[in-house]
Enzyme design. Structure first.
Site, PDB file in Angstrom:
ATOM      1  N   ASP A 315     -14.695 -13.356  12.023  1.00 16.71           N
ATOM      2  CA  ASP A 315     -14.282 -12.565  10.850  1.00 16.71           C
ATOM      3  C   ASP A 315     -12.969 -12.934  10.500  1.00 16.71           C
ATOM      4  O   ASP A 315     -11.996 -13.129  11.076  1.00 16.71           O
ATOM      5  CB  ASP A 315     -14.492 -11.244  11.124  1.00 16.71           C
ATOM      6  CG  ASP A 315     -14.098 -10.257   9.785  1.00 16.71           C
ATOM      7  OD1 ASP A 315     -14.822 -10.273   8.872  1.00 16.71           O
ATOM      8  OD2 ASP A 315     -12.951  -9.554  10.070  1.00 16.71           O
ATOM      9  N   GLU A 368     -15.836 -17.251   8.839  1.00 12.87           N
ATOM     10  CA  GLU A 368     -15.868 -16.453   7.594  1.00 12.87           C
ATOM     11  C   GLU A 368     -14.633 -16.906   7.080  1.00 12.87           C
ATOM     12  O   GLU A 368     -13.528 -16.396   7.343  1.00 12.87           O
ATOM     13  CB  GLU A 368     -16.065 -15.087   7.578  1.00 12.87           C
ATOM     14  CG  GLU A 368     -16.087 -14.369   6.422  1.00 12.87           C
ATOM     15  CD  GLU A 368     -15.430 -12.917   5.980  1.00 12.87           C
ATOM     16  OE1 GLU A 368     -15.537 -12.382   4.956  1.00 12.87           O
ATOM     17  OE2 GLU A 368     -14.657 -12.765   7.044  1.00 12.87           O
TER      18      GLU A 368
END
Length: 636
Positions: A315, A368
């Site tokens: 993330d 990401e």
């Protein structure tokens, strides 16, 4: 009351590795471990707290009174406190009470390495061990092939708390229930992988799991750690891989968490310009500290080792890469070369990926990452960050922007649709329509589609068909696969009742068949990250808003032809150029009645003609349905 016995699981080699930031199995040493010492069963505790002057284990076994069970500090200046306490075992609840040398500060902390945590809002750690008998050996043997870059990779993103709920009991499904219901659903839908939004323990439901406090513990919201292993095992037994969202970018300031752990900035960077995240009001790990790097890499390895995860989706990588991320001038300090890159975080990511792929070459790490930072998905030994794949955020943004426009205006914006192909092969891109695109007033995916109800669903079918035939792997957030109308709400179940309506059940059928198409035709996956796996036939027919392209596999006979019509006007007798003679055999039509389409434009075999078109020697005329996609294979 049993006293703390001097005991250690650390060797001198362990300590040297820890200090050097090279110990990647710290979960085998730190935390609470049920062991036998001199014939006595009990629990060994160890915690890193270099600024502490005393550390006590407090819990339900000593009425939460400190000094009853004080740990011993190691002599080697490692900052590790440890000891063995007899008669403490599985299920006992505990924390560490730490008196700091730093102005007499006292903290009460959950164990950073706890294998289980209390159910929030309670915050203590739980002594735990589980003996799980894995039955996924067949999957583990062949997963190198299933997780390969040149294999189909179609991901269903899930938030476990809101995928489906027991309405009458007002609760989420348990890990055990999900092992039946989620697994059977994903298998029915033909997805190759599931990606779970963070399942590591977190205190605050509205964070969706992205503010972690229990890095080594599956959240107790849905059951015990061994029940989560059952869910993973069932996925594997059904030939479905599992990816876990992992958050090494920041952590919350909750008093029981990692922040100011021993009265000092232990896990977080002490300089707020590097150690505090203004967007999420959270703390940022100190990637310059060796022991912190060991903690994070050990945590990544833990989920691959202990829970058989097939990969990690990392993330907020962009927030880690850049010192000026979400900061104004004067709020950040340049690196030693005057640049904005966070050099320590970059080295951490390279080291993370090197260790993962050395130890588990049959998994994938997925970044990401939303910037143009180069070589994110290139190997570290070539100078890249070493991730296996990267989310294609530019494609997502441009494509959704294009589809939101009324078809009459799309001819002026075709570049939004085709621009992705100018950089599609610079990284190993995954095309994401994730949870972030259906919250905070952005509307659901179908809610972005223009027109009346029929046009909205036709546009959605077109979007998904274009997505699944575009180079790259795919990710779709739960609910999007049947046209969920409402934005995602983490407190509510998906609107499963919509499946009683033909348009919604048609979208579900479409995704099932697109997954099947993707998995069964090598031209869509064998070269999904290679430039020679794609070729435009026509990208500049702005007036008709039509594109046509070729997808190629390792064998010429596997070539597929794709044509998309982005207007509600049928394109009859539409000629496309081709490079070889033969027959076009239709294998997919998004306008089929079973998907909610008109069913009026039935595809048929089409003979390729000796007529030059699109700078090619041969051509064929096809009828492209309104807001539709056709896919053909070629038979010589």
């Amino acid at each position: 009351m049993s006293k703390v016995i001097v005991h250690s699981l650390f060797s001198e080699f362990d300590i040297n590795l820890f200090k050097a930031g090279k110990h990647y199995r710290l979960y085998e040493k730190f935390g609470s471990h049920i062991i036998t010492v001199d014939g006595v069963r009990g629990t060994y505790f160890s915690v890193w707290a270099p600024s502490a002057k005393s550390v006590s284990v407090i819990g339900d076994f000593n009425f939460w009174v400190e000094k009853e069970h004080q740990l011993h500090v190691r002599w080697d200046e490692s900052g590790i406190w440890e000891g063995f306490i007899p008669d403490i075992g599985k299920g006992n609840i505990y924390k560490y009470k730490i008196h700091s040398h730093n102005n007499g500060i006292v903290t009460e902390k959950a164990d950073p390495y706890a294998r289980r945590c209390e159910h929030p809002p309670k915050t203590a750690s739980v002594v735990w061990e589980d003996s799980y008998d894995w039955k996924d050996n067949e999957w583990m043997i062949k997963r190198k092939k299933n997780n390969a870059i040149n294999a189909p990779f179609s991901v269903y993103e899930v938030h476990l708390g809101s995928w489906k709920r027991k309405i009458e009991e007002d609760r989420s499904l348990s890990y055990t229930e999900l092992a039946d219901e989620l697994v059977s659903y994903v298998k029915e839908m033909n997805f190759t992988h599931v990606e779970l939004m963070p399942i590591m323990e977190y205190p605050y439901d509205p964070s969706w799991g992205y503010q972690l406090t229990g890095y080594f513990a599956p959240t107790s919201r849905f059951g015990y750690p061994e029940e989560f292993k059952l869910l993973v095992d069932k996925l594997h037994q059904n030939d479905i891989g599992i990816l876990l969202d992992w958050v090494p970018s920041h952590f919350p300031e909750d008093s029981h968490g990692l922040g100011f752990f021993d009265g000092s900035c232990l896990y977080e960077h002490p300089d707020k310009r590097k150690g505090y995240h203004p967007d999420w009001k959270s703390l940022i790990f100190n990637y310059e500290r060796n022991e912190v790097k060991s903690f994070l890499i050990s945590n990544a390895i833990f989920w691959l080792d202990q829970f058989h995860a097939d990969g990690l989706r990392v993330d907020a990588v962009a927030s880690m890469l850049f010192l000026d991320y979400s900061r104004e001038d004067g709020e950040w300090e340049a690196n030693q070369y005057g640049g904005r890159e966070n050099l320590a975080a970059i080295e951490f990511m390279k080291e993370l990926n090197k260790e993962i792929y050395i130890s588990y070459p049959d998994v994938q790490t997925i970044a990401e990452e939303s910037t143009s930072f180069p070589m994110v998905s290139k190997p570290a030994f070539l100078g890249g960050l070493g991730f296996g794949m990267k989310w294609m955020m530019g494609w997502m943004h441009d494509t959704l922007q294009y589809f939101s426009k009324e078809p009459i205006y799309r001819k002026h914006h075709q570049n939004d649709l085709t621009f992705s192909m100018t950089y599609a092969f610079t990284e190993n891109f995954m095309l994401p329509l994730s949870h972030d695109e259906v919250v905070y007033g952005k509307r659901s995916i179908i809610g972005r589609m223009p027109g009346d109800e029929w046009q909205q669903f036709a546009n959605l079918r077109l979007l998904y068909s274009y997505m699944f035939t575009h180079p790259g792997s795919n990710l779709l957030f739960m609910g999007a696969e049947f046209g969920q109308r409402e934005e995602w709400n983490f407190q509510s179940s998906l609107d499963w009742h919509l499946l009683q309506y033909d348009y919604h059940s048609g979208i579900k059928k479409l995704i099932t068949d697109l997954n099947s198409l993707y998995r069964n035709y090598p031209a869509l996956y064998e070269k999904q990250f290679e430039s020679d796996g794609f070729e435009w036939i026509s990208y500049d027919d702005h007036e008709n808003s039509v594109v046509a392209y070729i997808r190629k596999g390792n064998k010429d006979e596997e070539t597929l032809i794709v044509a998309c019509n982005f207007t509600p006007v049928p394109r009859s007798n539409y000629r496309i150029g081709l490079s070889a003679k033969g027959t076009l055999i239709p294998i997919f039509n998004s306008d089929e009645k079973m998907y909610g389409g008109t069913g009026d434009f039935r595809s048929k075999k089409i003979l390729i003609e000796d007529e030059k078109w699109h700078y090619r020697e041969y051509s064929a005329e096809i009828d492209i349905p309104p807001l539709g996609t056709l896919v053909f294979k070629i038979r010589s």
